[in-house]
Enzyme design. Structure first.
Site, mmCIF file in Angstrom:
data_model
loop_
_atom_site.group_PDB
_atom_site.id
_atom_site.type_symbol
_atom_site.label_atom_id
_atom_site.label_comp_id
_atom_site.label_asym_id
_atom_site.label_seq_id
_atom_site.Cartn_x
_atom_site.Cartn_y
_atom_site.Cartn_z
ATOM 1 N N ASP A 292 0.864 -1.187 0.000
ATOM 2 C CA ASP A 292 0.000 0.000 0.000
ATOM 3 C C ASP A 292 0.894 1.227 0.000
ATOM 4 O OD1 ASP A 292 -2.971 0.963 0.500
ATOM 5 O OD2 ASP A 292 -1.666 2.219 1.722
ATOM 6 N N GLU B 143 1.121 5.690 0.180
ATOM 7 C CA GLU B 143 0.551 7.016 0.409
ATOM 8 C C GLU B 143 1.269 7.971 -0.524
ATOM 9 O OE1 GLU B 143 -2.065 7.326 2.159
ATOM 10 O OE2 GLU B 143 -1.976 5.308 2.983
ATOM 11 N N HIS C 272 -5.327 5.218 6.287
ATOM 12 C CA HIS C 272 -4.558 6.004 5.328
ATOM 13 C C HIS C 272 -3.093 6.129 5.744
ATOM 14 C CE1 HIS C 272 -7.898 7.069 2.753
ATOM 15 N NE2 HIS C 272 -8.599 7.424 3.800
ATOM 16 N N ASP D 57 -2.729 0.013 6.372
ATOM 17 C CA ASP D 57 -3.621 -0.369 5.278
ATOM 18 C C ASP D 57 -3.187 -1.688 4.654
ATOM 19 O OD1 ASP D 57 -4.864 1.961 5.831
ATOM 20 O OD2 ASP D 57 -4.572 2.907 3.878
#
Length: 642
Positions: free
Chosen positions: A65, A67, A206, A211
């Site tokens: 994952d 960001e 987030h 995540d």
């Protein structure tokens, strides 16, 4: 690969024997029955494709994952990478690091993720992080929720740093969830919805590692749904996400007669009614894609199930195909088309023709019946433009017809300074006409006198920290300016009696179009070695007739815009023009910078905008139980919900 059957010195069935050195064991979930034979030479049997698959229990997955600072790799960068390596339901390792994006982290990203510019200031750049992550994920299957987003950023980062992207398989848990879950179980397939449904030990927040941990639990929960379906290998898992509905696959014969080349296709239903109208530069390839796994839209699957035949209309080039599509959709209004079905519903603002003109919202444009501004897609946009005009000009807002000889009482707007009260005789016809002339000049040529006072007010509201009021007024001005720009562009083309356009066809010839008052009236091709002007003579002789100048508009707004965009493509030539083709000056050119800033700000306010649907889907996405036959039997068909 051939394996020896029983009678080779062991009394155990093949699936219970220990594998030889270097040999992959057969799956234990579907043991082959023992083969009893008399003693003699060893016999060999052909193993099925399923037996040669990669067992899910022995596959290493790396759930990743990211960001980022925005929603697109083109103008955004990675700020954090989190990954979890799992195999057989056990966590083998975790990877987490902040990444310096090389730019400021936008405030709304910091609010969403908690990652600030100060946090990533001392973090390594992506060029130093990628080798470590790729080594962590070496030989594993990459897993992500909404995988095109995360893997797209990683691929873009590899391209920017000159790092080779590994040829690794991938699994999208969002796609897998849409296959295995129904809308009765979860309303959508977002990670925040699936995590509590599968009782994930970590809540998505987030942040990349959290995540990724939540996605691991979701992945394992989805794998539990695969057991009753007989899906035990990685190949079967990939086949599940690419399965085609049997009803749709069985109608592939409908595309047998469809030719190649540009054109329009029409799916027709049981009563020969048009179900769906589409266009393509390669009709045959596009139509055949509706019967493959590449088409995943549930409404298209439903449409194909109803279709009885496909009508194909070949066209000279892509512009003719796009125009024919628009006209067919507007005429038949197919139930499975969503765009351009109701062009008659477009809204226009009209400045009426009377002693004291006012703004009214209409659906039809009649030349000579006043000044028209638009079109607007919906009532909300029309109301925003109306509000912007009333903010700048004290036009009356009452709907009754006024006479300069019969005064009436003034309304509350007069006391508020929003109207000059011509109804009560406080304004003469000449004084009011000067106010209305500002709007006429804005629509026909220069909108500066109308727009600049509004932009000055936006700046003043911002200086007073009234940001919400400034934002509302800014959005109204934006809608107004875009409507003026669109109207001026359309009018410049609709005013030309006739023009002939040519574009290279890529094979040494020319694609030709004859346009009258913004409407395509003839289309053809001049192959290499033929005369363009001679071809145009024949096109004009067979061209359709447009309405007279005093009638309604010759073409819909969408059609005129298609012609305009085709003209503006590089390489287009204007062969002949009857009349004058020119844009008004100065027009809205002076406000291009303002419109660009507004568009950029809109992208920043919604950085993760994604048009793809993450909701669960009905037929054919839902899968039911039933094990496939041993020995390479067919995969269980997708079930049709009752």
């Amino acid at each position: 690969m051939l394996f020896p059957a029983s009678g080779t010195g062991s009394s155990l069935p093949r699936h219970e024997q220990a594998p030889a050195h270097g040999e992959r064991p057969l799956p234990r979930s579907r043991p082959a029955p023992p083969v009893r034979e008399p003693a003699g030479p060893a016999r060999y049997v052909q193993a099925s494709i399923d037996d040669l698959g990669t067992p899910l229990a022995g596959t290493t997955f790396v759930v990743v994952d990211l960001e980022t600072t925005g929603g697109s790799p083109k103008d955004s960068a990675i700020t954090e990478i989190g990954a979890v390596k799992v195999r057989g339901g056990e966590v083998l390792g975790e990877f987490q690091t902040l990444v310096d994006p090389g730019c400021e982290v936008p405030p709304y990203i910091s609010v969403l993720t908690g990652i600030t510019t100060a946090m990533v200031a001392t973090a390594p750049r992506i060029g130093a992080v990628l080798p470590a992550f790729l080594e962590f994920a070496r030989g594993a299957v990459l897993v992500a929720h909404n995988a095109p987003f995360d893997l797209g950023f990683l691929r873009a980062a590899c391209e920017q740093t000159g790092t080779a992207w590994p040829a690794a398989a991938s699994v999208d848990t969002a796609v897998l969830a849409r296959r295995l879950l129904s809308r009765d179980e979860v309303p959508n397939c977002k990670l925040a919805t699936l995590a509590p449904y599968f009782s994930a030990t970590t809540s998505p927040c987030h942040r990349a590692l959290d995540d990724a941990r939540a996605t691991v639990d979701v992945l394992h929960g989805l794998f539990e749904r695969l057991g009753p379906l007989g899906v035990t290998s990685l190949e079967e898992l990939h086949g599940l996400t690419r399965q085609v509905d049997p009803v749709r696959r069985g109608k592939r014969h409908l595309a047998e007669h469809v030719p190649s080349g540009p054109g329009v296709y029409v799916f027709r239903g049981p009563r020969d009614e048009p179900l769906y109208v589409g266009t393509s530069n390669d009709l045959r390839t596009r139509v055949r894609s509706y019967f493959s796994s590449g088409e995943q839209r549930s409404r298209m699957t439903e449409m194909v199930a109803l279709a009885q035949r496909i009508e194909a209309l070949s066209c000279a080039h892509d512009l003719e195909a796009a125009v024919r599509e628009l006209r067919l959709i507007a005429e038949h209004k197919p139930r499975y088309n969503r765009r351009s079905r109701f062009p008659e519903r477009a809204l226009w603002l009209r400045l009426t023709e009377e002693h004291f003109p006012r703004l009214s919202t209409v659906r039809r444009v009649r030349p000579g019946a006043g000044v028209f501004l638009g079109p607007f897609a919906d009532r909300r946009a029309a109301d925003m433009a109306t509000a912007a005009i009333h903010e700048a000009l004290p036009l009356r807002q009452c709907t009754s017809r006024l006479s300069p000889r019969v005064p009436t009482s003034a309304c509350a707007l007069f006391g508020m300074g929003r109207c000059g009260a011509p109804c009560a005789g406080h304004q003469s016809v000449e004084e009011y006409a000067r106010i209305a002339a500002v709007l006429r000049a804005a629509v026909d040529g220069d909108p500066s006198a109308l727009v600049e006072p509004l932009l000055t007010r936006v700046d003043r509201l911002s200086a007073e920290h009234r940001f919400e009021d400034a934002g509302v007024l800014r959005d109204r001005v934006t809608v107004l300016l875009r409507a003026v720009r669109r109207r001026q562009r359309l009018q410049s083309l609709a005013a030309v009696p006739e023009l002939a356009i040519a574009r290279p066809d890529g094979e040494g010839g020319w694609a030709l179009s004859v346009v009258r008052r913004g409407r395509l009236v003839a289309a053809g091709c001049a192959p290499r070695g033929t005369s363009v002007r001679d071809t145009l003579v024949g096109l004009r002789a067979t061209a359709e007739t447009t309405p007279d100048d005093d009638g309604e508009l010759a073409a819909t707004v969408d059609e005129t815009e298609l012609v305009m965009r085709w003209m503006e493509k590089p390489g287009t030539r204007l062969v002949e023009v009857t009349g004058t083709l020119a844009c008004v000056a100065p027009g809205t050119g002076g406000f291009s910078g303002f419109l660009a800033r507004v568009e950029a700000g809109r992208a920043l306010r919604d950085p993760f905008a994604d048009g793809r649907q993450l909701g669960t889907r009905s037929r054919p996405e839902r899968v039911t139980g039933g094990s496939p036959a041993v020995g390479g039997g067919p995969v269980p068909p997708l079930a049709s919900p009752a």
